[in-house]
Design a protein around this motif. Structure first.
Motif, PDB file in Angstrom:
ATOM      1  N   MET A 108       0.812  -1.207   0.000  1.00 38.73           N
ATOM      2  CA  MET A 108       0.000   0.000   0.000  1.00 38.73           C
ATOM      3  C   MET A 108       0.851   1.265   0.000  1.00 38.73           C
ATOM      4  N   GLU A 109       1.962   1.234   0.708  1.00 37.91           N
ATOM      5  CA  GLU A 109       2.826   2.415   0.723  1.00 37.91           C
ATOM      6  C   GLU A 109       3.400   2.672  -0.665  1.00 37.91           C
ATOM      7  N   ALA A 110       3.788   1.623  -1.380  1.00 37.01           N
ATOM      8  CA  ALA A 110       4.275   1.785  -2.751  1.00 37.01           C
ATOM      9  C   ALA A 110       3.167   2.308  -3.657  1.00 37.01           C
ATOM     10  N   SER A 111       1.965   1.785  -3.476  1.00 38.38           N
ATOM     11  CA  SER A 111       0.833   2.222  -4.285  1.00 38.38           C
ATOM     12  C   SER A 111       0.474   3.675  -3.993  1.00 38.38           C
ATOM     13  N   ASP A 112       0.464   4.060  -2.718  1.00 36.91           N
ATOM     14  CA  ASP A 112       0.184   5.457  -2.351  1.00 36.91           C
ATOM     15  C   ASP A 112       1.216   6.400  -2.954  1.00 36.91           C
ATOM     16  N   ARG A 113       2.477   5.968  -2.919  1.00 40.40           N
ATOM     17  CA  ARG A 113       3.554   6.790  -3.480  1.00 40.40           C
ATOM     18  C   ARG A 113       3.326   7.021  -4.963  1.00 40.40           C
ATOM     19  N   GLN A 114       3.007   5.930  -5.680  1.00 37.09           N
ATOM     20  CA  GLN A 114       2.780   6.052  -7.110  1.00 37.09           C
ATOM     21  C   GLN A 114       1.566   6.931  -7.406  1.00 37.09           C
ATOM     22  N   ALA A 115       0.496   6.767  -6.639  1.00 36.67           N
ATOM     23  CA  ALA A 115      -0.699   7.568  -6.858  1.00 36.67           C
ATOM     24  C   ALA A 115      -0.404   9.054  -6.679  1.00 36.67           C
ATOM     25  N   ALA A 116       0.368   9.397  -5.649  1.00 38.88           N
ATOM     26  CA  ALA A 116       0.717  10.801  -5.417  1.00 38.88           C
ATOM     27  C   ALA A 116       1.575  11.342  -6.554  1.00 38.88           C
ATOM     28  N   GLN A 117       2.515  10.529  -7.035  1.00 39.57           N
ATOM     29  CA  GLN A 117       3.383  10.964  -8.130  1.00 39.57           C
ATOM     30  C   GLN A 117       2.588  11.161  -9.418  1.00 39.57           C
ATOM     31  N   VAL A 118       1.656  10.252  -9.695  1.00 39.34           N
ATOM     32  CA  VAL A 118       0.838  10.375 -10.905  1.00 39.34           C
ATOM     33  C   VAL A 118      -0.058  11.606 -10.822  1.00 39.34           C
ATOM     34  N   ASP A 119      -0.681  11.817  -9.666  1.00 42.43           N
ATOM     35  CA  ASP A 119      -1.529  13.006  -9.492  1.00 42.43           C
ATOM     36  C   ASP A 119      -0.726  14.275  -9.744  1.00 42.43           C
ATOM     37  N   ARG A 120       0.469  14.348  -9.138  1.00 41.97           N
ATOM     38  CA  ARG A 120       1.288  15.550  -9.285  1.00 41.97           C
ATOM     39  C   ARG A 120       1.751  15.732 -10.728  1.00 41.97           C
ATOM     40  N   ALA A 121       2.106  14.627 -11.391  1.00 48.61           N
ATOM     41  CA  ALA A 121       2.552  14.716 -12.782  1.00 48.61           C
ATOM     42  C   ALA A 121       1.434  15.234 -13.679  1.00 48.61           C
ATOM     43  N   CYS A 122       0.196  14.792 -13.444  1.00 46.74           N
ATOM     44  CA  CYS A 122      -0.929  15.259 -14.257  1.00 46.74           C
ATOM     45  C   CYS A 122      -1.171  16.746 -14.048  1.00 46.74           C
ATOM     46  N   ILE A 123      -1.115  17.200 -12.789  1.00 51.75           N
ATOM     47  CA  ILE A 123      -1.287  18.629 -12.510  1.00 51.75           C
ATOM     48  C   ILE A 123      -0.166  19.430 -13.163  1.00 51.75           C
ATOM     49  N   ASP A 124       1.084  18.963 -13.003  1.00 49.53           N
ATOM     50  CA  ASP A 124       2.222  19.660 -13.613  1.00 49.53           C
ATOM     51  C   ASP A 124       2.060  19.735 -15.133  1.00 49.53           C
ATOM     52  N   GLN A 125       1.572  18.649 -15.733  1.00 55.53           N
ATOM     53  CA  GLN A 125       1.402  18.629 -17.185  1.00 55.53           C
ATOM     54  C   GLN A 125       0.389  19.677 -17.638  1.00 55.53           C
ATOM     55  N   VAL A 126      -0.739  19.743 -16.965  1.00 52.96           N
ATOM     56  CA  VAL A 126      -1.767  20.699 -17.356  1.00 52.96           C
ATOM     57  C   VAL A 126      -1.309  22.128 -17.081  1.00 52.96           C
ATOM     58  N   GLU A 127      -0.633  22.339 -15.967  1.00 55.05           N
ATOM     59  CA  GLU A 127      -0.105  23.681 -15.695  1.00 55.05           C
ATOM     60  C   GLU A 127       0.818  24.141 -16.825  1.00 55.05           C
ATOM     61  N   SER A 128       1.697  23.253 -17.262  1.00 53.60           N
ATOM     62  CA  SER A 128       2.646  23.643 -18.320  1.00 53.60           C
ATOM     63  C   SER A 128       1.942  23.824 -19.658  1.00 53.60           C
ATOM     64  N   TRP A 129       0.911  23.012 -19.943  1.00 56.71           N
ATOM     65  CA  TRP A 129       0.128  23.222 -21.167  1.00 56.71           C
ATOM     66  C   TRP A 129      -0.576  24.583 -21.140  1.00 56.71           C
ATOM     67  N   LEU A 130      -1.181  24.883 -20.015  1.00 57.71           N
ATOM     68  CA  LEU A 130      -1.935  26.129 -19.893  1.00 57.71           C
ATOM     69  C   LEU A 130      -1.057  27.359 -20.077  1.00 57.71           C
ATOM     70  N   LEU A 131       0.169  27.288 -19.560  1.00 50.60           N
ATOM     71  CA  LEU A 131       1.030  28.470 -19.511  1.00 50.60           C
ATOM     72  C   LEU A 131       2.081  28.512 -20.607  1.00 50.60           C
ATOM     73  N   ALA A 132       2.074  27.551 -21.513  1.00 51.99           N
ATOM     74  CA  ALA A 132       3.140  27.458 -22.520  1.00 51.99           C
ATOM     75  C   ALA A 132       3.277  28.723 -23.354  1.00 51.99           C
ATOM     76  N   ASP A 133       2.166  29.412 -23.610  1.00 58.04           N
ATOM     77  CA  ASP A 133       2.218  30.621 -24.438  1.00 58.04           C
ATOM     78  C   ASP A 133       2.287  31.904 -23.613  1.00 58.04           C
ATOM     79  N   GLU A 134       2.485  31.766 -22.297  1.00 58.61           N
ATOM     80  CA  GLU A 134       2.421  32.933 -21.413  1.00 58.61           C
ATOM     81  C   GLU A 134       3.775  33.324 -20.818  1.00 58.61           C
ATOM     82  N   VAL A 135       4.861  32.726 -21.272  1.00 56.17           N
ATOM     83  CA  VAL A 135       6.181  33.055 -20.724  1.00 56.17           C
ATOM     84  C   VAL A 135       6.441  34.549 -20.902  1.00 56.17           C
TER      85      VAL A 135
END
Length: 471
Positions: free
Chosen positions: A385-412
């Motif tokens: 469960m600890e390994a699974s929780d770790r992966q779930a947190a990493q996947v959640d963060r990666a998805c948020i990071d991905q959308v943040e970078s998509w949203l702001l790509a033209d705003e530098v």
């Protein structure tokens, strides 16, 4: 802080790269699917169970959810309350030691990505035969919990049952119904009990952080947008019923000397001392005799100081894990964030450990030995469960990071309003209000809880990296 307006992505995109990067499983093995198909066809399982289809249970979940773990009915009694809480019975549809059991143990939990989940169980079970969908007779584990007028449990009973949910609601719908006086009778007493339980939680020392919860939603044009998901009172009250059940389950297992708990050690004095320093720096009055839980519960989530202190208070919630025991009492028995002993038993469609903890509780309540397949698995569950929780947190963060970078790509190069959450030698962490982005920021002049203007210096969708600097 006002909810940030929605902001759309510029183009269609998916999360396939994240699935590959984290090695997320795809289709279920053929043998596991065959087992799921077979057990899903058994409308009444061979295990003895009570017919509780007369209970007017309802579900409360996010809009569109199909994997419905819990159905609830809360009654106000002449003295106190009675809670009926039906939980999907996965022990009845996952044969121990089979191909499905092996695959579920490998997965650990359902992972939710914006473009589709990676389910713990095949959809024929998780979204159909084992899900507590409305107007369907379903195998369930039924908890019946009586509470006094203060909201403290006085008796607990758990058994296998057949239930039928009468309605499927979402949080906003129930919140609106409570406001206009049209709430379903099965949850009419939820606000009163929910408030009592929340008050007890604060007195126990439970920590609830007022941090913005980013949520990814489709933009209607093939892309994605970020919003800050509003947390209704119904969210909190409904969560209290789940926590109540988990605490009752933990007590059953501790009294029996066998089970698995969700644990978190108490924060050390240094962490509390540092939080007090942060509160003082933010100008917050924190009397010496006041517990941290009470201070945090009284914060206004709309205030920048609340965001900053809640960010710093995450230091109090480090070290969460799972503790299995069989005969020898565990060293750590409580979850400091909840302020009590606690176990996961209310989300077995989405989390592996709940099935095993539930089977322990059923055996103890029924006066029979804990099944050997459960006993054998207990020592292996914490690391899984600890390994699974770790992966779930990493996947959640990666998805948020991905959308943040998509949203702001033209705003530098553009300027944004932000609140400073935390400072360090290089700068700090900020919360940009529009679009709702949590990111690192370089530069001088950052003060925790301060409002600043920052300039976007990087938004790289390939590396999923966003960074700012002070203006």
């Amino acid at each position: 802080m006002e909810r940030a307006p929605e902001r759309d992505t510029r183009a269609a995109a998916d999360f396939a790269a994240i699935r590959v990067e984290f090695g997320l499983p795809g289709e279920f093995p053929t043998a596991a699917l065959a087992e799921a198909e077979q057990t899903s066809s058994e409308t009444v399982h061979r295990l003895p169970r009570r017919d509780a289809t007369e209970l007017p249970l309802v579900t409360i979940d996010p809009p569109g959810a199909k994997d419905l773990d819990q159905a609830v009915c809360v009654r106000r009694l002449p003295s106190g309350f009675r809670v009926f809480y039906a939980i999907a019975d996965l022990g009845a549809v996952v044969p121990p030691g089979g191909a499905l059991d092996a695959e579920v143990r490998r997965r650990g939990q359902t992972l939710y990505l914006p473009d589709g989940s990676v389910p713990l169980h095949p959809p024929v079970l998780s979204e159909d035969a084992a899900s507590l969908l409305p107007d369907q007779a379903r195998n369930a584990v039924l908890w019946t919990i009586d509470l006094d007028d203060d909201g403290e449990p006085t008796s607990v009973h758990v058994e296998r049952a057949i239930v039928r949910s009468t309605a499927q609601f979402d949080y906003a719908t129930v919140q609106a119904a409570i406001a206009d006086g049209t709430v379903h009778p099965s949850v009419a007493a939820l606000p009163e009990l929910g408030r009592l339980r929340r008050g007890l939680a604060v007195r126990r020392g439970a920590i609830e952080l007022a941090l913005p919860e980013q949520e990814i939603q489709p933009d209607g044009a093939g892309g994605w947008r970020l919003v800050v998901r509003p947390r209704t009172e119904v969210d909190s009250w409904n969560a209290e019923i789940s926590l109540l059940t988990g605490m009752c389950a933990a007590r059953i297992m501790l009294d029996a000397g066998i089970g698995i708990l969700r644990t978190l050690p108490d924060a050390n004095e240094g962490a509390v001392h540092e939080l007090r320093r942060t509160a003082a720096a933010l100008g917050l009055d924190w009397p010496e005799e006041m517990p941290a839980a009470e201070l945090l519960a009284g914060l206004d989530p709309a205030e920048p100081t609340s965001l900053a202190l809640s960010t710093d208070a995450t230091r109090l919630l480090r070290g969460a894990g799972y503790t299995a025991f069989d005969g020898t009492p565990p060293e750590v028995t409580t979850h400091a964030g909840i302020g009590a002993a606690y176990a996961h038993v209310t989300a077995p469609l989405r989390r592996l450990v709940d099935r095993f903890a539930t089977e322990v509780c059923l055996a103890v309540a029924g006066g029979v030995p804990v099944p050997e397949w459960v006993r054998t698995a207990l020592p292996e569950l914490p690391s899984a469960m600890e390994a699974s929780d770790r992966q779930a947190a990493q996947v959640d963060r990666a998805c948020i990071d991905q959308v943040e970078s998509w949203l702001l790509a033209d705003e530098v190069g553009q300027s944004f309003a932000a609140v400073v959450l935390r400072t360090n030698a290089e700068g700090g962490e900020i919360f940009v209000t529009e679009p709702p982005v949590l990111a690192k920021c370089r530069g001088a002049g950052l003060v925790e809880a301060g409002r600043v203007r920052v300039r976007l210096v990087e938004a790289d969708p390939l590396r999923r990296k966003v960074s700012f600097e002070t203006e």
